[in-house]
Motif scaffolding. Structure first.
Motif, PDB file in Angstrom:
ATOM      1  N   GLU A 184       0.934  -1.199   0.189  1.00 38.18           N
ATOM      2  CA  GLU A 184      -0.082   0.026   0.171  1.00 38.18           C
ATOM      3  C   GLU A 184       0.850   1.294   0.096  1.00 38.18           C
ATOM      4  O   GLU A 184       0.674   2.299  -0.687  1.00 38.18           O
ATOM      5  CB  GLU A 184      -0.747  -0.142   1.169  1.00 38.18           C
ATOM      6  N   GLU A 185       1.849   1.141   1.144  1.00 37.32           N
ATOM      7  CA  GLU A 185       2.788   2.482   0.917  1.00 37.32           C
ATOM      8  C   GLU A 185       3.469   2.750  -0.317  1.00 37.32           C
ATOM      9  O   GLU A 185       3.671   3.549  -0.959  1.00 37.32           O
ATOM     10  CB  GLU A 185       3.736   2.270   1.928  1.00 37.32           C
ATOM     11  N   ARG A 186       3.973   1.507  -0.818  1.00 35.92           N
ATOM     12  CA  ARG A 186       4.916   1.827  -2.173  1.00 35.92           C
ATOM     13  C   ARG A 186       4.140   2.152  -3.359  1.00 35.92           C
ATOM     14  O   ARG A 186       4.516   3.070  -4.174  1.00 35.92           O
ATOM     15  CB  ARG A 186       5.737   0.423  -2.688  1.00 35.92           C
ATOM     16  N   ARG A 187       2.706   1.756  -3.385  1.00 38.58           N
ATOM     17  CA  ARG A 187       1.731   2.189  -4.385  1.00 38.58           C
ATOM     18  C   ARG A 187       1.570   3.642  -4.305  1.00 38.58           C
ATOM     19  O   ARG A 187       1.571   4.617  -5.256  1.00 38.58           O
ATOM     20  CB  ARG A 187       0.634   1.387  -4.469  1.00 38.58           C
ATOM     21  N   ALA A 188       1.400   4.017  -3.097  1.00 37.00           N
ATOM     22  CA  ALA A 188       0.995   5.587  -2.766  1.00 37.00           C
ATOM     23  C   ALA A 188       2.430   6.480  -3.111  1.00 37.00           C
ATOM     24  O   ALA A 188       2.250   7.481  -3.725  1.00 37.00           O
ATOM     25  CB  ALA A 188       0.897   5.576  -1.279  1.00 37.00           C
ATOM     26  N   ARG A 189       3.446   5.905  -2.752  1.00 36.99           N
ATOM     27  CA  ARG A 189       4.845   6.735  -3.230  1.00 36.99           C
ATOM     28  C   ARG A 189       4.870   6.823  -4.595  1.00 36.99           C
ATOM     29  O   ARG A 189       5.508   7.499  -5.159  1.00 36.99           O
ATOM     30  CB  ARG A 189       6.013   6.092  -2.433  1.00 36.99           C
ATOM     31  N   ALA A 190       4.723   5.575  -5.306  1.00 37.79           N
ATOM     32  CA  ALA A 190       4.878   5.483  -6.769  1.00 37.79           C
ATOM     33  C   ALA A 190       3.929   6.253  -7.225  1.00 37.79           C
ATOM     34  O   ALA A 190       4.358   7.375  -8.387  1.00 37.79           O
ATOM     35  CB  ALA A 190       4.577   4.111  -7.368  1.00 37.79           C
ATOM     36  N   ALA A 202       2.824   9.259  -6.139  1.00 35.84           N
ATOM     37  CA  ALA A 202       3.342  10.741  -6.036  1.00 35.84           C
ATOM     38  C   ALA A 202       4.340  10.859  -6.819  1.00 35.84           C
ATOM     39  O   ALA A 202       4.689  12.114  -7.260  1.00 35.84           O
ATOM     40  CB  ALA A 202       3.742  10.726  -4.363  1.00 35.84           C
ATOM     41  N   ALA A 203       5.363   9.788  -7.039  1.00 34.45           N
ATOM     42  CA  ALA A 203       6.526  10.157  -8.054  1.00 34.45           C
ATOM     43  C   ALA A 203       5.908  10.384  -9.238  1.00 34.45           C
ATOM     44  O   ALA A 203       6.479  11.377 -10.158  1.00 34.45           O
ATOM     45  CB  ALA A 203       7.354   9.154  -7.839  1.00 34.45           C
ATOM     46  N   LEU A 204       4.796   9.626  -9.788  1.00 39.79           N
ATOM     47  CA  LEU A 204       4.268  10.053 -11.017  1.00 39.79           C
ATOM     48  C   LEU A 204       3.782  11.331 -11.095  1.00 39.79           C
ATOM     49  O   LEU A 204       3.862  12.045 -12.355  1.00 39.79           O
ATOM     50  CB  LEU A 204       3.475   8.813 -11.401  1.00 39.79           C
ATOM     51  N   GLU A 205       3.038  11.781 -10.210  1.00 35.95           N
ATOM     52  CA  GLU A 205       2.480  13.197 -10.419  1.00 35.95           C
ATOM     53  C   GLU A 205       3.839  14.194 -10.328  1.00 35.95           C
ATOM     54  O   GLU A 205       3.571  15.235 -11.012  1.00 35.95           O
ATOM     55  CB  GLU A 205       1.594  13.535  -8.862  1.00 35.95           C
ATOM     56  N   THR A 206       4.599  13.837  -9.733  1.00 37.18           N
ATOM     57  CA  THR A 206       5.804  14.828  -9.421  1.00 37.18           C
ATOM     58  C   THR A 206       6.141  15.040 -11.112  1.00 37.18           C
ATOM     59  O   THR A 206       6.774  16.224 -11.565  1.00 37.18           O
ATOM     60  CB  THR A 206       6.910  14.336  -8.579  1.00 37.18           C
ATOM     61  N   LEU A 259       2.809  12.577 -14.686  1.00 36.57           N
ATOM     62  CA  LEU A 259       2.216  11.398 -15.434  1.00 36.57           C
ATOM     63  C   LEU A 259       1.365  10.742 -14.404  1.00 36.57           C
ATOM     64  O   LEU A 259       1.069   9.452 -14.401  1.00 36.57           O
ATOM     65  CB  LEU A 259       3.390  10.552 -15.892  1.00 36.57           C
ATOM     66  N   GLY A 260       0.627  11.315 -13.614  1.00 36.96           N
ATOM     67  CA  GLY A 260      -0.331  10.633 -12.592  1.00 36.96           C
ATOM     68  C   GLY A 260      -1.270   9.860 -13.463  1.00 36.96           C
ATOM     69  O   GLY A 260      -1.856   8.893 -12.576  1.00 36.96           O
ATOM     70  N   ALA A 261      -2.007  10.229 -14.375  1.00 37.55           N
ATOM     71  CA  ALA A 261      -2.817   9.493 -15.178  1.00 37.55           C
ATOM     72  C   ALA A 261      -2.335   8.564 -15.716  1.00 37.55           C
ATOM     73  O   ALA A 261      -3.387   7.612 -16.538  1.00 37.55           O
ATOM     74  CB  ALA A 261      -3.631  10.624 -15.799  1.00 37.55           C
ATOM     75  N   GLN A 302      10.984   8.216 -20.598  1.00 34.45           N
ATOM     76  CA  GLN A 302      12.234   8.989 -19.629  1.00 34.45           C
ATOM     77  C   GLN A 302      11.635   9.415 -18.442  1.00 34.45           C
ATOM     78  O   GLN A 302      12.460   9.532 -17.384  1.00 34.45           O
ATOM     79  CB  GLN A 302      12.684   9.994 -20.610  1.00 34.45           C
ATOM     80  N   ARG A 303      10.438  10.054 -18.578  1.00 33.69           N
ATOM     81  CA  ARG A 303       9.763  10.632 -17.310  1.00 33.69           C
ATOM     82  C   ARG A 303       9.468   9.449 -16.207  1.00 33.69           C
ATOM     83  O   ARG A 303       9.800   9.550 -15.171  1.00 33.69           O
ATOM     84  CB  ARG A 303       8.917  11.740 -17.375  1.00 33.69           C
ATOM     85  N   VAL A 304       9.061   8.307 -16.764  1.00 31.15           N
ATOM     86  CA  VAL A 304       8.965   7.240 -15.835  1.00 31.15           C
ATOM     87  C   VAL A 304      10.219   6.871 -15.190  1.00 31.15           C
ATOM     88  O   VAL A 304      10.183   6.326 -13.820  1.00 31.15           O
ATOM     89  CB  VAL A 304       8.135   6.088 -16.456  1.00 31.15           C
ATOM     90  N   ALA A 305      11.324   6.607 -16.168  1.00 28.61           N
ATOM     91  CA  ALA A 305      12.464   6.153 -15.259  1.00 28.61           C
ATOM     92  C   ALA A 305      12.800   7.374 -14.367  1.00 28.61           C
ATOM     93  O   ALA A 305      13.827   6.780 -13.473  1.00 28.61           O
ATOM     94  CB  ALA A 305      13.818   6.122 -16.501  1.00 28.61           C
ATOM     95  N   ILE A 306      12.817   8.579 -14.619  1.00 28.49           N
ATOM     96  CA  ILE A 306      12.954   9.400 -13.477  1.00 28.49           C
ATOM     97  C   ILE A 306      12.337   9.237 -12.190  1.00 28.49           C
ATOM     98  O   ILE A 306      12.728   9.393 -11.186  1.00 28.49           O
ATOM     99  CB  ILE A 306      12.890  11.109 -14.135  1.00 28.49           C
ATOM    100  N   ALA A 307      10.973   8.879 -12.492  1.00 30.43           N
ATOM    101  CA  ALA A 307      10.082   8.868 -11.181  1.00 30.43           C
ATOM    102  C   ALA A 307      10.659   7.622 -10.509  1.00 30.43           C
ATOM    103  O   ALA A 307      10.686   7.635  -9.311  1.00 30.43           O
ATOM    104  CB  ALA A 307       8.676   8.472 -11.730  1.00 30.43           C
ATOM    105  N   ARG A 308      10.860   6.635 -10.988  1.00 25.63           N
ATOM    106  CA  ARG A 308      11.610   5.361 -10.591  1.00 25.63           C
ATOM    107  C   ARG A 308      12.548   5.622  -9.804  1.00 25.63           C
ATOM    108  O   ARG A 308      12.798   5.083  -8.794  1.00 25.63           O
ATOM    109  CB  ARG A 308      11.777   4.413 -11.597  1.00 25.63           C
ATOM    110  N   ALA A 309      13.575   6.735 -10.276  1.00 29.75           N
ATOM    111  CA  ALA A 309      14.947   6.971  -9.558  1.00 29.75           C
ATOM    112  C   ALA A 309      14.858   7.668  -8.385  1.00 29.75           C
ATOM    113  O   ALA A 309      15.509   7.732  -7.571  1.00 29.75           O
ATOM    114  CB  ALA A 309      15.690   7.634 -10.486  1.00 29.75           C
ATOM    115  N   ILE A 310      13.667   8.537  -8.431  1.00 28.44           N
ATOM    116  CA  ILE A 310      13.516   9.521  -7.080  1.00 28.44           C
ATOM    117  C   ILE A 310      12.354   8.877  -6.014  1.00 28.44           C
ATOM    118  O   ILE A 310      12.333   9.560  -4.945  1.00 28.44           O
ATOM    119  CB  ILE A 310      12.906  10.880  -7.567  1.00 28.44           C
TER     120      ILE A 310
END
Length: 358
Positions: free
Chosen positions: A114-120, A122-126, A129-131, A146-154
């Motif tokens: 549950e926490e990792r999905r919430a944080r993921a 949030a990273a996509l919103e950053t 790409l939240g949708a 590329q933005r997904v790769a950045i979200a995964r890195a942060i």
């Protein structure tokens, strides 16, 4: 949930890395400020990617130290450094959704579902790409991947984000768009970024400071404008952008050329002390002003005229065969014809003088 980041300082002292008889990094000293966007720039084989891999922990140094946030990380394994990485190839899992791709590093760290999905999320919103969380990577454009790769890195709040030529696979327009996106994201998060690139324009556009490497040694580290306007040495001058370089003899006041002409050199043009003798006078093509033949500081013959939209490049040949370039606006200006004689005025404020290359 929102992501929280903080800038982290990095201190590199005497860093060395040798591969057999080849020295990739040669006693490098480098300070990276907390929250800074630093670009490592240099030709192939300059050692920039090796520095990045040493920071990440993938290339153990031969000598020297790396301190991250004050902690000696020289021999700390990669998974204990809390560093994010983005590579040229995104390496997204094709069978996983975008959300699950971003959440994967948290899963490896044992974070509850549950926490990792919430944080993921949030990273996509950053990365705006939240949708797109339910899509597969193949359903995204190159820039979105590329933005997904950045979200995964942060997503796991790394202390530092390392990026190894992450935009080189994108086309020109998308690449320029992503440069702005990444810089905007870095500023909003306040995270320290070390960015490796061979693209000079990319480095000048994105970085707070640019470090130029050659043969594993630091040639200059400066803000982009200073690097371009006042390169520290001839290598930096020739590597960043276009630069006319004229061989001359310097007498302490004037530069004398082989055709018998000379030019007054203001003291402000001396980047470092230049003793009387062989020297190299430089000026950017956009600082040169074409004038009527017989007037100005130099005389030449036009060899090529190259139109490139907003600007036009004039390539001329000076007496003795030296190539000389001037770049002018294309707006409402008729360029000279190939084969025509042309004079060139060299504004004193555009001149830089260096000791002749050894």
């Amino acid at each position: 949930m929102t992501l929280t980041q903080r800038g982290t300082g990095i201190e590199i002292r005497g860093l060395r890395k040798a591969f057999g008889q080849v020295t990739a990094i040669d006693h490098l000293d480098l300070d990276i400020h907390p929250g800074e966007f630093l670009a490592l720039l240099g030709p192939s084989g300059s050692g920039k990617s090796t520095v990045l891999m040493a920071l990440a922990g993938f290339e153990p140094p031969t000598g020297g130290t790396i301190r991250i946030d004050g902690e000696d990380c020289t021999h700390v394994p990669p998974h204990r450094r809390n560093i994010g990485m983005v590579f040229q190839h995104y390496t997204l899992f094709p069978h996983m959704s975008v959300l699950d791709n971003v959440a994967f590093p948290l899963r490896m760290r044992g974070v509850a579902k549950e926490e990792r999905r919430a944080r993921a999320a949030a990273a996509l919103e950053t990365v705006r790409l939240g949708a797109f969380g339910d899509r597969l990577p193949k359903q995204l454009s190159g820039g979105q991947q590329q933005r997904v790769a950045i979200a995964r890195a942060i997503v796991y709040n790394p202390r530092v984000l390392l990026m190894d030529e992450p935009l080189s696979a994108l086309d020109k327009n998308l690449r320029e768009e992503m440069q702005i996106e990444i810089k905007r994201l870095q500023e909003s998060l306040g995270i320290t970024v070390v960015f490796v690139t061979h693209d000079q324009g990319e480095a000048l556009t994105m970085a707070d400071r640019v470090a130029i490497l050659q043969s594993g040694r630091l040639q200059q580290i400066s803000p982009a404008r200073e690097l371009y306007e006042r390169p520290a040495n001839l290598f930096a001058a020739g590597f960043i952008g276009e630069m006319n370089q004229l061989n001359a003899r310097y007498d302490g006041a004037r530069a004398h050329f082989s055709d018998g002409t000379s030019l007054a050199v203001p003291q402000t043009a001396l980047v470092a002390p230049v003793p009387p003798g062989p020297a190299t006078l430089t000026i950017r093509p956009e600082r040169v002003r074409p004038v009527a033949p017989g007037s100005g500081d130099l005389q030449g013959v036009v060899r090529d005229v190259i139109y490139s939209g907003a600007g036009t490049l004039i390539i001329a040949e000076l007496p003795g065969g030296t190539e000389f370039r001037a770049r002018i606006s294309s707006a409402g200006i008729a360029p000279p014809a190939a084969g025509a004689p042309l004079g060139f005025a060299l504004p004193p404020e555009g001149l830089l003088l260096y000791p002749a290359a050894a």
